[in-house]
Motif scaffolding. Structure first.
Motif, PDB file in Angstrom:
ATOM      1  N   THR A 110      -2.626   3.733  -3.511  1.00 13.11           N
ATOM      2  CA  THR A 110      -2.578   2.540  -4.351  1.00 13.11           C
ATOM      3  C   THR A 110      -2.376   1.317  -3.470  1.00 13.11           C
ATOM      4  OG1 THR A 110      -1.556   3.797  -6.150  1.00 13.11           O
ATOM      5  CG2 THR A 110      -1.459   1.402  -6.298  1.00 13.11           C
ATOM      6  N   THR A 111      -3.271   0.333  -3.612  1.00  4.32           N
ATOM      7  CA  THR A 111      -3.165  -0.927  -2.875  1.00  4.32           C
ATOM      8  C   THR A 111      -3.135  -2.077  -3.863  1.00  4.32           C
ATOM      9  OG1 THR A 111      -4.383  -0.008  -1.001  1.00  4.32           O
ATOM     10  CG2 THR A 111      -4.201  -2.402  -1.122  1.00  4.32           C
ATOM     11  N   ARG A 112      -2.165  -2.968  -3.679  1.00  4.46           N
ATOM     12  CA  ARG A 112      -2.060  -4.156  -4.527  1.00  4.46           C
ATOM     13  C   ARG A 112      -2.078  -5.403  -3.651  1.00  4.46           C
ATOM     14  NH1 ARG A 112       1.682  -0.534  -6.781  1.00  4.46           N
ATOM     15  NH2 ARG A 112       1.158   0.121  -8.893  1.00  4.46           N
ATOM     16  N   LEU A 113      -2.992  -6.312  -3.935  1.00  2.00           N
ATOM     17  CA  LEU A 113      -3.040  -7.622  -3.301  1.00  2.00           C
ATOM     18  C   LEU A 113      -2.629  -8.656  -4.339  1.00  2.00           C
ATOM     19  CD1 LEU A 113      -6.525  -7.264  -1.556  1.00  2.00           C
ATOM     20  CD2 LEU A 113      -4.310  -7.150  -0.414  1.00  2.00           C
ATOM     21  N   PHE A 114      -1.834  -9.630  -3.949  1.00  3.48           N
ATOM     22  CA  PHE A 114      -1.384 -10.623  -4.928  1.00  3.48           C
ATOM     23  C   PHE A 114      -1.156 -11.961  -4.238  1.00  3.48           C
ATOM     24  CE2 PHE A 114       2.239  -8.433  -3.174  1.00  3.48           C
ATOM     25  CZ  PHE A 114       3.173  -9.422  -2.913  1.00  3.48           C
ATOM     26  N   ALA A 115      -1.267 -13.007  -5.028  1.00  2.00           N
ATOM     27  CA  ALA A 115      -1.049 -14.364  -4.519  1.00  2.00           C
ATOM     28  C   ALA A 115      -0.650 -15.252  -5.677  1.00  2.00           C
ATOM     29  CB  ALA A 115      -2.306 -14.909  -3.839  1.00  2.00           C
ATOM     30  N   ASP A 116       0.134 -16.278  -5.370  1.00  8.47           N
ATOM     31  CA  ASP A 116       0.459 -17.256  -6.415  1.00  8.47           C
ATOM     32  C   ASP A 116       0.670 -18.621  -5.783  1.00  8.47           C
ATOM     33  OD1 ASP A 116       3.360 -17.698  -5.800  1.00  8.47           O
ATOM     34  OD2 ASP A 116       3.539 -15.615  -6.414  1.00  8.47           O
ATOM     35  N   LEU A 117       0.484 -19.637  -6.611  1.00  6.79           N
ATOM     36  CA  LEU A 117       0.647 -21.036  -6.207  1.00  6.79           C
ATOM     37  C   LEU A 117       1.468 -21.718  -7.284  1.00  6.79           C
ATOM     38  CD1 LEU A 117      -0.196 -23.359  -4.237  1.00  6.79           C
ATOM     39  CD2 LEU A 117      -2.137 -23.763  -5.787  1.00  6.79           C
ATOM     40  N   ARG A 118       2.590 -22.353  -6.878  1.00  3.86           N
ATOM     41  CA  ARG A 118       3.488 -23.008  -7.825  1.00  3.86           C
ATOM     42  C   ARG A 118       3.687 -24.467  -7.444  1.00  3.86           C
ATOM     43  NH1 ARG A 118       8.317 -19.140  -6.779  1.00  3.86           N
ATOM     44  NH2 ARG A 118       7.116 -18.888  -4.866  1.00  3.86           N
ATOM     45  N   HIS A 119       3.650 -25.323  -8.450  1.00  2.21           N
ATOM     46  CA  HIS A 119       3.876 -26.752  -8.229  1.00  2.21           C
ATOM     47  C   HIS A 119       4.813 -27.267  -9.307  1.00  2.21           C
ATOM     48  CE1 HIS A 119       3.142 -30.852  -6.896  1.00  2.21           C
ATOM     49  NE2 HIS A 119       2.954 -31.193  -8.162  1.00  2.21           N
ATOM     50  N   THR A 120       5.833 -28.024  -8.888  1.00  6.24           N
ATOM     51  CA  THR A 120       6.829 -28.550  -9.809  1.00  6.24           C
ATOM     52  C   THR A 120       6.782 -30.066  -9.813  1.00  6.24           C
ATOM     53  OG1 THR A 120       8.248 -26.641  -9.359  1.00  6.24           O
ATOM     54  CG2 THR A 120       9.266 -28.528 -10.440  1.00  6.24           C
ATOM     55  N   HIS A 154       0.859  -1.191   0.000  1.00  9.03           N
ATOM     56  CA  HIS A 154       0.000   0.000   0.000  1.00  9.03           C
ATOM     57  C   HIS A 154       0.888   1.232   0.000  1.00  9.03           C
ATOM     58  CE1 HIS A 154      -3.383   2.659   0.810  1.00  9.03           C
ATOM     59  NE2 HIS A 154      -2.636   3.239   1.732  1.00  9.03           N
ATOM     60  N   GLN A 155       0.620   2.134  -0.922  1.00  5.34           N
ATOM     61  CA  GLN A 155       1.377   3.388  -1.011  1.00  5.34           C
ATOM     62  C   GLN A 155       0.428   4.567  -0.937  1.00  5.34           C
ATOM     63  OE1 GLN A 155       4.513   3.599  -3.959  1.00  5.34           O
ATOM     64  NE2 GLN A 155       4.217   5.802  -4.243  1.00  5.34           N
ATOM     65  N   GLN A 156       0.814   5.543  -0.132  1.00  2.00           N
ATOM     66  CA  GLN A 156      -0.006   6.736   0.093  1.00  2.00           C
ATOM     67  C   GLN A 156       0.823   7.968  -0.261  1.00  2.00           C
ATOM     68  OE1 GLN A 156      -0.705   8.466   4.197  1.00  2.00           O
ATOM     69  NE2 GLN A 156      -2.693   7.488   3.870  1.00  2.00           N
ATOM     70  N   ASN A 157       0.294   8.813  -1.129  1.00  4.40           N
ATOM     71  CA  ASN A 157       0.961  10.053  -1.525  1.00  4.40           C
ATOM     72  C   ASN A 157       0.065  11.241  -1.223  1.00  4.40           C
ATOM     73  OD1 ASN A 157       2.012   7.806  -3.429  1.00  4.40           O
ATOM     74  ND2 ASN A 157       3.552   9.418  -3.619  1.00  4.40           N
ATOM     75  N   ARG A 158       0.646  12.270  -0.603  1.00  8.02           N
ATOM     76  CA  ARG A 158      -0.076  13.492  -0.294  1.00  8.02           C
ATOM     77  C   ARG A 158       0.765  14.675  -0.788  1.00  8.02           C
ATOM     78  NH1 ARG A 158      -3.146  10.071   0.110  1.00  8.02           N
ATOM     79  NH2 ARG A 158      -4.460   9.445   1.869  1.00  8.02           N
TER      80      ARG A 158
END
Length: 807
Positions: free
Chosen positions: A379-389, A337-341
């Motif tokens: 600006t807020t960014r949510l992210f997720a990932d799942l990896r399988h090998t 999360h980024q905040q600009n004023r």
């Protein structure tokens, strides 16, 4: 015994894959490899020979391979590498290669073999101290070395950002060879590559779909860079990795990831114009012997400006958790999360001309904004990932992201209209006699599924990646207008304090909806030892819709849709020897021009064209130094250019014309990495020439020639605690044209050079003091021209001093 794939083993597997892909295939060549981690050396031998080598991760973890010198074949090379490791090579009658501990007294239990293959986790740049990166997936979605990638790729590493005082994306791109940064207003920037706007952005390889347009915009330029391990920039048409877009490139932000061992740092800084900043970075295991890891990063900055009345502050927080769900399955989730004023902020900037057509020259401290104007952005960014090998080396990755961008702004001040040549009066307000408030909200959701791995065909090993990406971006902006002074009596003598509106009335609501779906695929074919052929493409569906609702009841709708558009991609690499590769690549260009309208309010047809690139790349000093040269050509039709006749759309916005037969040709040269012990360098020269079919120059606000250099040198001997360096930017002339009293007037920015210097001193192994001096000779220049016929001064001489303590 069963194979346990803990965190350290995954690092080994990643290193194996990195080296496997990085090495050139040349069975007829001798094997000459430096001493390196055993995983890396085995992977190089595996790829060079085309043979698979089986071993458990526990066996190779932490072991160092001996140097391989003049080995005539893969078996000899492998046995040389294993000298002193306590391991030996075993070859079965069926030709299967595997490793085991050297025989001891008594029977030796056979270890379950695990195939040595390439993974997709590219090693971070953090901690390497380097200005180059061994590999990148930004061009093809496959991990390839820079040398194997048949396009120009530049990487701004964590070390370069730390050394050069880079804290945001705009600063990073200012040091990226071939990239032009144009300052639009007090908070906004535009980026250009090869003469075209660069508006495609990715986060960890996942495309972010911008709704760019008017005040409904997603401001990537202000993004703080402290959370990123590196920033990769692919230059030229992005035939595989993104959807519709300009043939300029893509910026890929690679986030910092959690570390197996605990580490931390705290940084404090002070600079010109009352600038104060601080950073905190903590990373390490959370539970289960490192199978759950986390990282948090926080930063805060408060600053004034060389411009009158302008000031701002910024806060950032980033957190990520990564967990091993099984031996071959890893999941991560995070948020930033980024905040600009900001206060006294501008939308356009300083007027460029007097009413008689002569250029206006303001003092650099001049701020065109009213002191009571402001802009707040979150600006807020949510992210997720799942990896399988899988055991075969195939990897499956599911990634998802959500982005929420919120902007609240009050815009008022000197307009970019002509300054009266006699009285020096000029228009005031966002529109004549009015201030405007904008409430903008953007929400984006995206998901990407990807499968990649090796396969065997005609007795040789190749690689394949296939995937699907879907993204949706919805943006809404409400505009409220209020009356203020219609005129500034004297543009050079006003106190930036016009009458502030007491009431703001709703005037317009904009709604934009963008949907994009992409099916993509590519393969790296290796028909012979020295050759690699990359074939692929993407199939895109793109839909854009804009609804305008005005206070007077008028409703306007614009829409654009493209279905099942296929964009092919082809690349070829040929290894001249163990250090040099030549390449060629081709892709189509396609971009719907949803935001470009002519004077009759007709949407321009999509931009189409073809992009070709030829080049050569070199890898030296055991991969510590990379160099490249690229020749490129772009041919396009329907390129949108501002209508310089003075004609505007019926709603008063700027109108565009479609330019046919635009050809861009150029050359790029780049070198990055360690050129001698302790001397890091990242330098590049670009020449890019764009002409229409009548031979007239287009994209005139972009220089045709640019040279960039960033470098540091750690002194030897008794002075080894001291590092000195700097950066240099030189660019050729630019101009834009404005119609005044029936004549086209040019505002010219002459060529200029800007020098920066830095020095750092290691008080101890944990504490470093550094200072960055920017614009050393206090050069007066324009860092942006042409945005709504306005100009923006670059910053005068300034300094930033920092102290960083690591623990």
């Amino acid at each position: 015994m069963p194979f346990s794939f803990d965190f350290r083993a995954r690092l080994v597997a990643g290193a194996l894959g990195a080296s496997l892909i990085a090495a050139p295939a040349a069975a007829q060549q001798r094997y000459d490899l430096p001493a390196a981690p055993l995983a890396d050396t085995l992977s190089r031998i595996s790829l060079m020979s085309g043979r698979s080598i089986s071993a458990s991760a526990e066996l190779v973890s932490g072991k160092q391979a001996a140097a391989v010198r003049a080995a005539p074949d893969a078996e000899t090379a492998a046995r040389q590498a294993l000298a002193g490791t306590g391991l030996e090579l075993v070859i079965t009658p069926a030709g299967v290669w595997s490793l085991r501990p050297l025989p001891a007294a008594g029977p030796v239990a056979a270890l379950e073999p695990v195939l040595v293959t390439a993974g997709n986790a590219i090693e971070p740049s953090e901690g390497t101290g380097s200005y180059t990166q061994a590999e990148s997936g930004s061009a093809t979605r496959m991990r390839l070395s820079l040398r194997e990638t048949p396009q120009s790729v530049s990487v701004i590493t964590r070390q370069q950002m730390d050394d050069q005082g880079i804290v945001n994306v705009a600063q990073a791109l200012e040091q990226t060879p071939g990239i032009i940064v144009n300052r639009d207003n007090s908070e906004g920037y535009s980026f250009y590559s090869r003469g075209f706007q660069l508006e495609s952005f990715q986060f960890d390889g996942l495309p972010s779909l911008s709704s760019d347009g008017g005040n409904v915009r997603d401001n990537y330029s202000i993004t703080n860079s402290v959370v990123y391990d590196r920033i990769e920039v692919l230059k030229g048409a992005t035939g595989l990795v993104n959807g519709a877009g300009y043939p300029s490139g893509v910026v890929n932000f690679i986030r910092k990831r959690p570390t197996q061992d605990f580490q931390g740092s705290i940084t404090g800084g002070i600079g010109s114009w009352d600038r104060y900043r601080s950073e905190l970075d903590l990373s390490g295991p959370l539970a289960a012997q490192g199978k759950v890891r986390g990282r948090v990063v926080a930063a805060a900055e408060k600053r004034g400006s060389y411009m009158d009345y302008a000031r701002g502050k910024e806060n950032l927080a980033y957190g990520i958790i990564e967990a091993d769900l099984g031996p071959r399955t890893t999941a991560s989730i995070g948020v930033d999360h980024q905040q600009n004023r900001n206060k006294a902020t501008s939308n356009t900037h300083l007027p460029a001309f007097y009413s008689d057509g002569t250029p206006v020259r303001f003092p650099r401290s001049t701020n065109p904004a009213d002191k009571w104007s402001w802009r707040n952005q979150d600006t807020t960014r949510l992210f997720a990932d799942l990896r399988h090998t899988l055991d075969s080396g195939w990897q499956f990755k599911l990634a998802a992201a959500h982005r929420n961008y919120r902007s609240r702004e009050l815009i008022s001040g000197m307009s970019s209209a002509l300054v009266d040549a006699r009285s020096h009066s000029v228009g005031h307000g966002y529109y004549p006699g009015g201030a405007a408030r904008f409430d903008t909200d953007t929400r984006e959701n995206s998901v990407d599924f990807q499968a990649s791995g090796p396969y065997t065909l005609f007795g040789r090993q190749h690689e394949l990646v296939i995937g699907y990406n879907a993204a949706r971006n919805h943006a809404q902006s409400n505009r409220h207008d209020g009356e203020t002074d219609a005129l500034i009596d004297n543009a050079f003598r006003w106190n930036n304090d016009a009458a502030k509106p007491g009431v703001y009335e709703w005037w317009l609501t904009q709604n934009m909806l963008v949907n994009q779906k992409i099916l993509y695929g590519a393969t790296v074919l290796r028909p012979a030892d020295r050759y690699a052929i990359i074939l692929g493409g993407r199939l895109s569906n793109y839909a854009w819709n804009q609804n305008l609702a005005f206070a007077n009841g008028r409703l306007v709708n614009y829409a654009s849709e493209v279905r099942r558009k296929f964009i092919p991609y082809a690349g070829l690499t040929y290894d001249l020897d163990s250090q040099h590769t030549v390449y060629a690549s081709y892709t189509d260009v396609f971009k719907p021009q949803a935001y470009s309208f002519d004077a009759n309010d007709r949407q321009l047809d999509p931009l189409t064209g073809k992009s070709m690139e030829l080049g050569a790349k070199g890898e030296y000093l055991d991969g510590k130094l990379n160099a490249s040269i690229a020749l490129f050509q772009l041919k396009q039709d329907n390129m949108a250019e501002l209508d310089t006749s003075g004609a505007r759309r019926p709603n008063g916005d700027e109108a565009y014309v479609a330019v046919q037969g635009v050809t861009t040709r150029g050359v790029e040269l780049e070198v990055s990495g360690e050129i001698s012990r302790g001397w890091q360098v990242h330098a590049g020269y670009t020449y890019s020439r764009s002409r229409d079919r009548d031979g007239r120059r287009v994209s005139t606000t972009q220089p045709e020639q640019v040279f960039k250099l960033a470098t540091t040198y750690r002194l030897p001997g008794d002075w080894h605690r001291l590092t000195v360096g700097g950066n240099l930017l030189w660019q050729g002339n630019t101009y834009f044209t404005q119609a005044i009293e029936g004549k086209d007037r040019r505002f010219i920015q002459d060529s200029y050079a800007i020098l920066g210097l830095m020095a750092a001193y290691d008080v101890s192994k944990d504490l470093r003091l550094s200072v960055n001096l920017n614009n050393v000779f206090d050069k007066a220049y324009y860092s942006g021209i042409g945005t709504y016929n306005s100009v923006y001064y670059g910053a005068p001489r300034n300094v930033l001093a920092q102290a960083r303590y690591r623990f």
